[in-house]
Design a protein around this motif. Structure first.
Motif, PDB file in Angstrom:
ATOM      1  N   ILE A  30       0.767  -1.358  -0.111  1.00 51.55           N
ATOM      2  CA  ILE A  30      -0.089  -0.007   0.342  1.00 51.55           C
ATOM      3  C   ILE A  30       0.449   1.288   0.233  1.00 51.55           C
ATOM      4  O   ILE A  30       1.985   1.293   0.046  1.00 51.55           O
ATOM      5  N   ALA A  31       0.184   2.399  -0.131  1.00 51.87           N
ATOM      6  CA  ALA A  31       0.955   3.711  -0.589  1.00 51.87           C
ATOM      7  C   ALA A  31      -0.193   4.152   0.514  1.00 51.87           C
ATOM      8  O   ALA A  31      -1.727   4.429   0.882  1.00 51.87           O
ATOM      9  N   VAL A  32       0.611   5.158   1.984  1.00 49.60           N
ATOM     10  CA  VAL A  32      -0.337   5.607   2.203  1.00 49.60           C
ATOM     11  C   VAL A  32      -0.090   7.875   3.045  1.00 49.60           C
ATOM     12  O   VAL A  32       1.551   7.757   2.530  1.00 49.60           O
ATOM     13  N   LYS A  33      -1.137   8.548   2.229  1.00 47.81           N
ATOM     14  CA  LYS A  33      -0.886   9.957   2.453  1.00 47.81           C
ATOM     15  C   LYS A  33      -1.601  10.657   3.437  1.00 47.81           C
ATOM     16  O   LYS A  33      -2.667  10.218   3.712  1.00 47.81           O
ATOM     17  N   GLN A  34      -0.644  11.255   4.303  1.00 45.63           N
ATOM     18  CA  GLN A  34      -1.590  11.972   5.423  1.00 45.63           C
ATOM     19  C   GLN A  34      -1.813  13.558   4.379  1.00 45.63           C
ATOM     20  O   GLN A  34      -1.814  14.262   3.839  1.00 45.63           O
ATOM     21  N   LEU A  35      -3.268  13.860   4.419  1.00 45.81           N
ATOM     22  CA  LEU A  35      -3.814  14.725   4.558  1.00 45.81           C
ATOM     23  C   LEU A  35      -3.908  15.933   4.583  1.00 45.81           C
ATOM     24  O   LEU A  35      -2.714  15.459   6.279  1.00 45.81           O
ATOM     25  N   SER A  36      -3.050  16.837   4.042  1.00 41.88           N
ATOM     26  CA  SER A  36      -2.404  18.188   3.909  1.00 41.88           C
ATOM     27  C   SER A  36      -3.485  19.535   5.231  1.00 41.88           C
ATOM     28  O   SER A  36      -2.827  20.641   5.499  1.00 41.88           O
ATOM     29  N   VAL A  37      -4.399  19.039   4.461  1.00 38.45           N
ATOM     30  CA  VAL A  37      -5.436  19.941   4.647  1.00 38.45           C
ATOM     31  C   VAL A  37      -6.191  20.233   5.779  1.00 38.45           C
ATOM     32  O   VAL A  37      -6.466  18.131   5.565  1.00 38.45           O
TER      33      VAL A  37
ATOM     34  N   GLY B   9      -6.819  10.241  16.237  1.00 35.47           N
ATOM     35  CA  GLY B   9      -6.711  12.103  16.440  1.00 35.47           C
ATOM     36  C   GLY B   9      -7.416  13.216  15.717  1.00 35.47           C
ATOM     37  O   GLY B   9      -7.734  12.722  14.899  1.00 35.47           O
ATOM     38  N   ASP B  10      -6.242  13.794  15.488  1.00 39.11           N
ATOM     39  CA  ASP B  10      -6.241  14.452  14.394  1.00 39.11           C
ATOM     40  C   ASP B  10      -5.890  14.089  12.875  1.00 39.11           C
ATOM     41  O   ASP B  10      -5.514  14.694  12.243  1.00 39.11           O
ATOM     42  N   LYS B  11      -5.081  13.259  12.747  1.00 40.46           N
ATOM     43  CA  LYS B  11      -4.161  12.956  11.805  1.00 40.46           C
ATOM     44  C   LYS B  11      -5.155  11.839  10.790  1.00 40.46           C
ATOM     45  O   LYS B  11      -6.050  10.981  11.482  1.00 40.46           O
ATOM     46  N   ARG B  12      -5.184  12.084   9.776  1.00 39.60           N
ATOM     47  CA  ARG B  12      -6.571  11.519   8.589  1.00 39.60           C
ATOM     48  C   ARG B  12      -5.538  10.773   7.558  1.00 39.60           C
ATOM     49  O   ARG B  12      -4.616  11.773   6.616  1.00 39.60           O
ATOM     50  N   LEU B  13      -5.271   9.601   7.290  1.00 34.95           N
ATOM     51  CA  LEU B  13      -4.520   9.289   6.357  1.00 34.95           C
ATOM     52  C   LEU B  13      -5.761   8.261   5.505  1.00 34.95           C
ATOM     53  O   LEU B  13      -6.284   7.476   5.842  1.00 34.95           O
ATOM     54  N   LEU B  14      -5.110   8.655   3.723  1.00 35.47           N
ATOM     55  CA  LEU B  14      -5.485   7.378   3.222  1.00 35.47           C
ATOM     56  C   LEU B  14      -4.722   6.549   3.196  1.00 35.47           C
ATOM     57  O   LEU B  14      -3.745   6.547   2.250  1.00 35.47           O
ATOM     58  N   VAL B  15      -5.529   5.480   2.206  1.00 33.29           N
ATOM     59  CA  VAL B  15      -4.602   4.132   2.056  1.00 33.29           C
ATOM     60  C   VAL B  15      -4.855   4.000   0.478  1.00 33.29           C
ATOM     61  O   VAL B  15      -6.084   3.562   0.453  1.00 33.29           O
ATOM     62  N   TYR B  16      -3.761   3.314   0.281  1.00 33.50           N
ATOM     63  CA  TYR B  16      -4.103   3.097  -1.237  1.00 33.50           C
ATOM     64  C   TYR B  16      -3.638   2.568  -1.861  1.00 33.50           C
ATOM     65  O   TYR B  16      -2.429   1.650  -1.436  1.00 33.50           O
ATOM     66  N   GLU B  17      -3.724   1.715  -3.137  1.00 29.81           N
ATOM     67  CA  GLU B  17      -2.762   0.474  -3.832  1.00 29.81           C
ATOM     68  C   GLU B  17      -1.702   1.100  -3.636  1.00 29.81           C
ATOM     69  O   GLU B  17      -1.390   2.406  -4.403  1.00 29.81           O
ATOM     70  N   TYR B  18      -0.596   0.120  -3.773  1.00 36.62           N
ATOM     71  CA  TYR B  18       0.819   0.934  -4.002  1.00 36.62           C
ATOM     72  C   TYR B  18       0.911   1.125  -5.386  1.00 36.62           C
ATOM     73  O   TYR B  18       0.712  -0.499  -7.007  1.00 36.62           O
ATOM     74  N   LEU B  19       1.506   1.618  -6.484  1.00 37.30           N
ATOM     75  CA  LEU B  19       1.791   1.710  -7.827  1.00 37.30           C
ATOM     76  C   LEU B  19       3.746   1.806  -8.323  1.00 37.30           C
ATOM     77  O   LEU B  19       4.090   2.867  -7.572  1.00 37.30           O
ATOM     78  N   GLU B  20       3.951   0.894  -8.594  1.00 39.45           N
ATOM     79  CA  GLU B  20       5.692   0.086  -8.975  1.00 39.45           C
ATOM     80  C   GLU B  20       6.015   1.529  -9.552  1.00 39.45           C
ATOM     81  O   GLU B  20       7.657   2.405  -9.162  1.00 39.45           O
ATOM     82  N   ASN B  21       5.354   1.477  -9.998  1.00 40.16           N
ATOM     83  CA  ASN B  21       6.107   3.393 -11.297  1.00 40.16           C
ATOM     84  C   ASN B  21       5.953   4.931 -11.310  1.00 40.16           C
ATOM     85  O   ASN B  21       6.260   5.433 -11.598  1.00 40.16           O
ATOM     86  N   LYS B  22       5.818   4.953  -9.824  1.00 44.11           N
ATOM     87  CA  LYS B  22       5.017   6.389  -9.657  1.00 44.11           C
ATOM     88  C   LYS B  22       4.663   7.155 -10.335  1.00 44.11           C
ATOM     89  O   LYS B  22       3.506   5.982 -11.824  1.00 44.11           O
ATOM     90  N   SER B  23       5.081   8.014 -10.040  1.00 45.60           N
ATOM     91  CA  SER B  23       3.979   9.230 -11.555  1.00 45.60           C
ATOM     92  C   SER B  23       4.403   9.225 -12.825  1.00 45.60           C
ATOM     93  O   SER B  23       5.391   9.191 -12.882  1.00 45.60           O
ATOM     94  N   LEU B  24       3.857  10.096 -13.603  1.00 48.23           N
ATOM     95  CA  LEU B  24       4.000  10.088 -15.102  1.00 48.23           C
ATOM     96  C   LEU B  24       5.226  10.792 -15.313  1.00 48.23           C
ATOM     97  O   LEU B  24       5.631  11.170 -16.107  1.00 48.23           O
ATOM     98  N   ASP B  25       4.885  12.274 -14.374  1.00 51.88           N
ATOM     99  CA  ASP B  25       5.506  13.216 -14.665  1.00 51.88           C
ATOM    100  C   ASP B  25       7.037  12.787 -14.416  1.00 51.88           C
ATOM    101  O   ASP B  25       7.877  13.127 -15.077  1.00 51.88           O
ATOM    102  N   GLN B  26       7.526  11.825 -13.251  1.00 46.66           N
ATOM    103  CA  GLN B  26       8.998  11.443 -13.099  1.00 46.66           C
ATOM    104  C   GLN B  26       8.619  10.806 -14.498  1.00 46.66           C
ATOM    105  O   GLN B  26       9.900  10.617 -14.540  1.00 46.66           O
TER     106      GLN B  26
END
Length: 329
Positions: free
Chosen positions: A12-19, A53-70
């Protein structure tokens, strides 16, 4: 974005909400559950969320080849040949068509850009980051909202007035498609003056019947007809008026060769009227129109403009069967 593994072995990939969200816990979980139910081959899977608490994390599938811009603008460790690039464009178009027209919910992503398109192990594109997504009622013509998106991909009516429909995503797709063709970001100040802005350069080549000159010079071979088709679609998608842009389902049909690509004849007003040698004038225009510019974050390829809004989308169901829905052109 951090990685990890679930008990069942899924990576998985875990992202913490920045807002910071002002929603209650139960409402937040309900909205995440709704978004998680939206699944398509060309959308990143959202498995769920974690709250502490105040932390909210989103759990996504992990993608091996990362982002298109990279892949396009980075070290280019992936081999994105022409057929792969064309398939990526078609995949992204299909993902957006699903969000706009086929999902149970009508979804406008709001921040379609190369860094929000991820690639799996087979280089299949998957649209990610629905934190800025906006779901809206079919009865509304647009949503007036503080702008949240990325400069360079923003449709004029959204950047200047905050008017948001699916046609804002169509505009952004057109920019991304040109980036994929050319292998360069939508603006690059290191280039010659007439090439700095990708849309302006694409129009110059189109008007001089030199569209193929836009193709990434690192590509040893490409399909001329597909290049012409993709650039033609991109110029349609980036028209100034939202009504002149095709729906994403029509984009898919045009890219697939099922319908003809209409020829565009005149540059959009935002290219002919604005002075591109003075970026401060654009920022002044945006400020004058009332768009929030307090959240600019510079990056190497583009500038992000993230509004102080809840990151979970507002959810509205489509009308019941039997009601007439006015879709995009």
């Amino acid at each position: 974005m951090e990685g990890g593994t679930l008990n069942d072995g899924r990576v998985i990939a875990v992202k913490q909400l920045s807002v910071t969200s002002h929603q209650g816990k139960n409402q937040f979980i309900a909205e995440i559950a709704t978004i998680s139910s939206v699944q398509h081959r060309n959308l990143v899977k959202l498995y769920g969320c974690c709250i502490e608490g105040d932390k909210r994390l989103l759990v996504y599938e992990y993608l091996e080849n990362k982002s298109l811009d990279q892949a396009l603008f980075g070290q280019r460790t992936l081999n994105l040949d022409w057929s792969t690039r064309f398939d990526i464009c078609v995949g992204v178009a299909r993902g957006l068509a699903y969000l706009h027209e086929e999902s149970r919910l009508r979804i406008v992503h709001r921040d379609v850009k190369a860094s929000n398109i991820l690639l799996d192990s087979d280089l299949i594109p998957k649209i990610s980051d629905f934190g800025l997504a906006k779901l809206y009622d079919d009865k509304k013509t647009h949503i007036s909202t503080r702008v949240a998106g990325t400069i360079g991909y923003l449709a004029p009516e959204y950047a200047m007035r905050g008017h948001l429909t699916e046609k804002a995503d169509v505009f952004a797709f057109g920019v991304v498609a040109l980036e994929i063709v050319s292998g360069r970001p939508n603006s690059d100040s290191s280039l010659e003056e007439d090439k700095i802005y990708l849309l302006e350069w694409a129009w110059h080549l189109h008007e001089n019947n030199r569209k193929v000159d836009l193709v990434d010079s690192t590509l040893s071979e490409f399909n001329d007809k597909e290049v012409e088709r993709l650039i033609g679609v991109s110029l349609l998608c980036t028209q100034a008026s939202p009504t002149l842009r095709p729906s994403m389902s029509r984009v898919v049909a045009m890219l697939s060769g099922d319908i003809e690509v209409n020829t565009v004849t005149s540059r959009p007003g935002y290219l002919t009227d604005w002075k591109f040698d003075d970026t401060s004038s654009l920022m002044s225009d945006i400020a004058t129109k009332g768009t929030d510019t307090s959240h600019y974050n510079s990056s190497s390829a583009s500038t992000s403009m993230v509004a102080d809004v809840e990151t979970s989308p507002v959810i509205a169901s489509k009308p019941m069967l039997g009601e007439t829905i006015k879709k995009g052109s």
